[in-house]
Design a protein around this motif. Structure first.
Motif, PDB file in Angstrom:
ATOM      1  N   VAL A  11      23.744  45.570 -12.632  1.00 13.90           N
ATOM      2  CA  VAL A  11      24.163  44.222 -12.242  1.00 13.90           C
ATOM      3  C   VAL A  11      25.497  44.281 -11.515  1.00 13.90           C
ATOM      4  CG1 VAL A  11      24.834  41.940 -13.091  1.00 13.90           C
ATOM      5  CG2 VAL A  11      22.891  43.129 -14.127  1.00 13.90           C
ATOM      6  N   GLU A  12      26.439  45.035 -12.063  1.00 13.53           N
ATOM      7  CA  GLU A  12      27.754  45.150 -11.412  1.00 13.53           C
ATOM      8  C   GLU A  12      27.620  45.787 -10.039  1.00 13.53           C
ATOM      9  OE1 GLU A  12      32.218  46.845 -12.380  1.00 13.53           O
ATOM     10  OE2 GLU A  12      30.461  48.007 -13.001  1.00 13.53           O
ATOM     11  N   ASP A  13      26.827  46.861  -9.950  1.00 14.16           N
ATOM     12  CA  ASP A  13      26.676  47.556  -8.664  1.00 14.16           C
ATOM     13  C   ASP A  13      26.095  46.635  -7.602  1.00 14.16           C
ATOM     14  OD1 ASP A  13      27.688  49.806  -9.835  1.00 14.16           O
ATOM     15  OD2 ASP A  13      25.737  50.782 -10.124  1.00 14.16           O
ATOM     16  N   ALA A  14      25.175  45.747  -8.009  1.00 18.85           N
ATOM     17  CA  ALA A  14      24.557  44.840  -7.037  1.00 18.85           C
ATOM     18  C   ALA A  14      25.600  43.952  -6.379  1.00 18.85           C
ATOM     19  CB  ALA A  14      23.494  43.992  -7.728  1.00 18.85           C
ATOM     20  N   TYR A  15      26.591  43.501  -7.146  1.00 20.38           N
ATOM     21  CA  TYR A  15      27.648  42.659  -6.583  1.00 20.38           C
ATOM     22  C   TYR A  15      28.707  43.479  -5.869  1.00 20.38           C
ATOM     23  CZ  TYR A  15      25.717  38.700  -9.134  1.00 20.38           C
ATOM     24  OH  TYR A  15      24.888  37.706  -9.584  1.00 20.38           O
ATOM     25  N   LEU A  16      29.016  44.667  -6.395  1.00 19.01           N
ATOM     26  CA  LEU A  16      30.036  45.501  -5.760  1.00 19.01           C
ATOM     27  C   LEU A  16      29.596  46.017  -4.401  1.00 19.01           C
ATOM     28  CD1 LEU A  16      31.398  47.622  -8.756  1.00 19.01           C
ATOM     29  CD2 LEU A  16      32.585  45.828  -7.493  1.00 19.01           C
ATOM     30  N   ASN A  17      28.294  46.201  -4.227  1.00 20.21           N
ATOM     31  CA  ASN A  17      27.791  46.728  -2.952  1.00 20.21           C
ATOM     32  C   ASN A  17      27.769  45.689  -1.844  1.00 20.21           C
ATOM     33  OD1 ASN A  17      27.401  49.283  -4.003  1.00 20.21           O
ATOM     34  ND2 ASN A  17      25.287  48.872  -4.622  1.00 20.21           N
ATOM     35  N   LYS A  18      28.123  44.450  -2.168  1.00 15.99           N
ATOM     36  CA  LYS A  18      28.166  43.392  -1.166  1.00 15.99           C
ATOM     37  C   LYS A  18      29.605  43.184  -0.692  1.00 15.99           C
ATOM     38  CE  LYS A  18      23.787  42.265  -1.396  1.00 15.99           C
ATOM     39  NZ  LYS A  18      22.880  42.364  -0.238  1.00 15.99           N
ATOM     40  N   ASP A  19      29.769  43.026   0.604  1.00 14.63           N
ATOM     41  CA  ASP A  19      31.077  42.635   1.116  1.00 14.63           C
ATOM     42  C   ASP A  19      30.922  41.286   1.795  1.00 14.63           C
ATOM     43  OD1 ASP A  19      30.048  43.036   3.728  1.00 14.63           O
ATOM     44  OD2 ASP A  19      30.645  45.141   3.681  1.00 14.63           O
ATOM     45  N   TRP A  20      32.025  40.784   2.357  1.00 14.48           N
ATOM     46  CA  TRP A  20      31.993  39.424   2.904  1.00 14.48           C
ATOM     47  C   TRP A  20      31.166  39.323   4.189  1.00 14.48           C
ATOM     48  CZ3 TRP A  20      33.057  35.407   0.161  1.00 14.48           C
ATOM     49  CH2 TRP A  20      33.913  35.537  -0.932  1.00 14.48           C
ATOM     50  N   LYS A  21      30.808  40.470   4.755  1.00 13.27           N
ATOM     51  CA  LYS A  21      30.014  40.429   5.988  1.00 13.27           C
ATOM     52  C   LYS A  21      28.519  40.572   5.719  1.00 13.27           C
ATOM     53  CE  LYS A  21      33.711  42.358   8.865  1.00 13.27           C
ATOM     54  NZ  LYS A  21      34.084  43.465   9.781  1.00 13.27           N
ATOM     55  N   SER A  22      28.150  41.104   4.562  1.00 13.06           N
ATOM     56  CA  SER A  22      26.740  41.306   4.246  1.00 13.06           C
ATOM     57  C   SER A  22      26.162  40.056   3.602  1.00 13.06           C
ATOM     58  CB  SER A  22      26.582  42.508   3.311  1.00 13.06           C
ATOM     59  OG  SER A  22      27.261  42.273   2.098  1.00 13.06           O
ATOM     60  N   PRO A  23      24.844  39.918   3.647  1.00 10.70           N
ATOM     61  CA  PRO A  23      24.220  38.727   3.036  1.00 10.70           C
ATOM     62  C   PRO A  23      24.516  38.664   1.545  1.00 10.70           C
ATOM     63  CG  PRO A  23      22.679  39.885   4.453  1.00 10.70           C
ATOM     64  CD  PRO A  23      23.860  40.782   4.315  1.00 10.70           C
ATOM     65  N   ALA A  24      24.643  37.462   1.045  1.00  6.87           N
ATOM     66  CA  ALA A  24      24.902  37.262  -0.376  1.00  6.87           C
ATOM     67  C   ALA A  24      23.632  37.511  -1.189  1.00  6.87           C
ATOM     68  CB  ALA A  24      25.405  35.846  -0.614  1.00  6.87           C
ATOM     69  N   ILE A  25      23.819  37.804  -2.461  1.00 11.14           N
ATOM     70  CA  ILE A  25      22.677  37.897  -3.370  1.00 11.14           C
ATOM     71  C   ILE A  25      22.034  36.528  -3.517  1.00 11.14           C
ATOM     72  CG2 ILE A  25      21.985  38.372  -5.752  1.00 11.14           C
ATOM     73  CD1 ILE A  25      24.177  40.464  -5.868  1.00 11.14           C
ATOM     74  N   CYS A  26      22.880  35.513  -3.639  1.00 13.10           N
ATOM     75  CA  CYS A  26      22.390  34.142  -3.707  1.00 13.10           C
ATOM     76  C   CYS A  26      21.713  33.777  -2.392  1.00 13.10           C
ATOM     77  CB  CYS A  26      23.556  33.193  -3.988  1.00 13.10           C
ATOM     78  SG  CYS A  26      23.115  31.445  -3.910  1.00 13.10           S
ATOM     79  N   SER A  27      20.600  33.078  -2.488  1.00 11.60           N
ATOM     80  CA  SER A  27      19.823  32.747  -1.292  1.00 11.60           C
ATOM     81  C   SER A  27      20.244  31.439  -0.642  1.00 11.60           C
ATOM     82  CB  SER A  27      18.331  32.684  -1.643  1.00 11.60           C
ATOM     83  OG  SER A  27      18.114  31.700  -2.643  1.00 11.60           O
ATOM     84  N   ASP A  28      21.158  30.702  -1.267  1.00 15.56           N
ATOM     85  CA  ASP A  28      21.583  29.429  -0.695  1.00 15.56           C
ATOM     86  C   ASP A  28      22.432  29.690   0.553  1.00 15.56           C
ATOM     87  OD1 ASP A  28      23.858  27.093  -0.727  1.00 15.56           O
ATOM     88  OD2 ASP A  28      21.877  26.349  -1.318  1.00 15.56           O
ATOM     89  N   SER A  29      22.065  29.071   1.661  1.00 11.29           N
ATOM     90  CA  SER A  29      22.732  29.362   2.936  1.00 11.29           C
ATOM     91  C   SER A  29      24.122  28.752   3.028  1.00 11.29           C
ATOM     92  CB  SER A  29      21.873  28.845   4.098  1.00 11.29           C
ATOM     93  OG  SER A  29      21.676  27.439   3.965  1.00 11.29           O
TER      94      SER A  29
END
Length: 364
Positions: A239-257
């Motif tokens: 779970v932590e890795d899923a959020y850590l692997n995201k930066d502000w330029k990549s798509p969010a885990i959340c699907s809300d635009s």
């Protein structure tokens, strides 16, 4: 000195005519006739008390490998030599054999059992007495002879031992039934366990298991606990890795635009606040870890109520605009999956079976 320690010491052998003659012990040491015409008197002594019991050597040898080695026909121990000489004289004089380190009163219970004197036994035994009976049983290899205990006190074994899992594990290891042993070993897995210089410690009191329980049993309990903990920690780490692997330029885990990035940030913050990333959390009992998980709330990013300038979905209100808001974040939380994971994790934590330990060669 044999592997059974003081059991085979042969320094205290004497011949006496009866429990009550001049050669008998002082009045402070009582002598109980388990049988009226026995050929051996067991002088059982502990630190603060002693008892003597008149018994049959044949019963001792038939039920115990240890006593057979000490008193059997082929034995060269002083006890056996004295017993054979007594039989040759045929004068009815029993041999006194000294046993040290056993509870004298509990030994009396064991000897009544071995000689079939069930009418002399209590209807119920407390945990402490059963623990001592278990230790004597294991010390003198009486497992098969004392299986009757499982029948005499079966209700007690099945209902009372769960309140005392460490003592209960010893009793069920020695006498069975396997179902109770399995349940109690699982209770110990789920409870508090600590490593020390003296070995593994269990329960709130941090007690070691009895010496006569093979180290492989406590090691297996600890191994199963670590397997469960590592499996669960792996899920949290993913779970932590899923959020850590995201930066502000990549798509969010959340699907809300519109506010997916804010949702991700909130969920990641909740993970850090939960203490699940703190290694110290996993030093607690599995039950406490599961309780910690169950208390983590499910958070949803919900826009403000409709009114004023913006509607609930965050859009600017204009003349004729209709808000068709649905909560796009209702499935964003990682917590429900973690709740399910901890339930699955506890389900995989199974108790032990007798078949896992080759050294346990007696019944179920």
């Amino acid at each position: 000195m044999s592997k059974f320690g003081m059991v085979f010491e042969s320094s205290s052998v004497e011949i006496i005519a009866s429990c009550n003659n001049a050669a008998a012990p002082p009045p402070s040491i009582s002598c109980t006739q388990i049988v009226p015409d026995g050929d051996v008197i067991l002088d059982v002594s502990a630190v603060d008390t002693s008892r003597r019991y008149l018994v049959y050597s044949q019963v001792l040898c038939a039920t115990s490998d240890v006593f057979r080695t000490m008193l059997g026909k082929q034995s060269k121990f002083a006890e056996a030599v004295a017993l054979r000489e007594s039989h040759k004289r045929d004068d009815g004089e029993p041999v006194v054999v000294t046993l040290e380190g056993d509870d004298p009163i509990v030994m009396g219970t064991v000897l009544h059992l071995l000689h079939g004197k069930y009418n002399k036994l209590p209807l119920k035994l407390n945990i402490g007495v059963l623990v001592d009976v278990s230790k004597i049983c294991d010390k003198y290899s009486l497992h098969e002879a004392l299986r009757i205990i499982q029948l005499l006190w079966s209700d007690f074994l099945k209902t009372k031992l769960t309140a005392h899992p460490a003592d209960g594990l010893l009793i069920s290891w020695v006498f069975g039934p396997e179902k109770v042993f399995t349940e109690l070993s699982r209770d110990l897995m789920l409870g508090e366990i600590s490593e020390s210089d003296d070995g593994l410690l269990f329960g709130k009191q941090m007690d070691p298991l009895a010496d006569c329980i093979p180290p492989a049993v406590s090691a297996k309990i600890f191994e199963e606990r670590e397997r469960c903990v590592n499996s669960f920690r792996g899920h949290v780490q993913s779970v932590e890795d899923a959020y850590l692997n995201k930066d502000w330029k990549s798509p969010a885990i959340c699907s809300d635009s519109k506010n997916g990035r804010q949702c991700d940030t909130m969920q990641f913050g909740l993970l850090h606040q939960s203490s699940l990333l703190n290694p110290a959390t996993y030093q607690n009992s599995l039950i406490n870890i599961a309780d910690t998980v169950k208390k983590i709330p499910v958070l949803k990013l919900v826009p403000s109520e409709q009114g004023g300038t913006y509607c609930r979905c965050g859009n600017y209100l204009t003349s004729g605009y209709t808000c068709n808001y649905t909560n796009a974040h209702s499935h964003c939380s990682w917590v429900p999956m973690l709740h399910k994971a901890v339930d699955d994790w506890l389900d995989t934590c199974k108790g032990l079976k007798f078949s896992e330990f080759p050294s346990r060669t007696w019944g179920n």
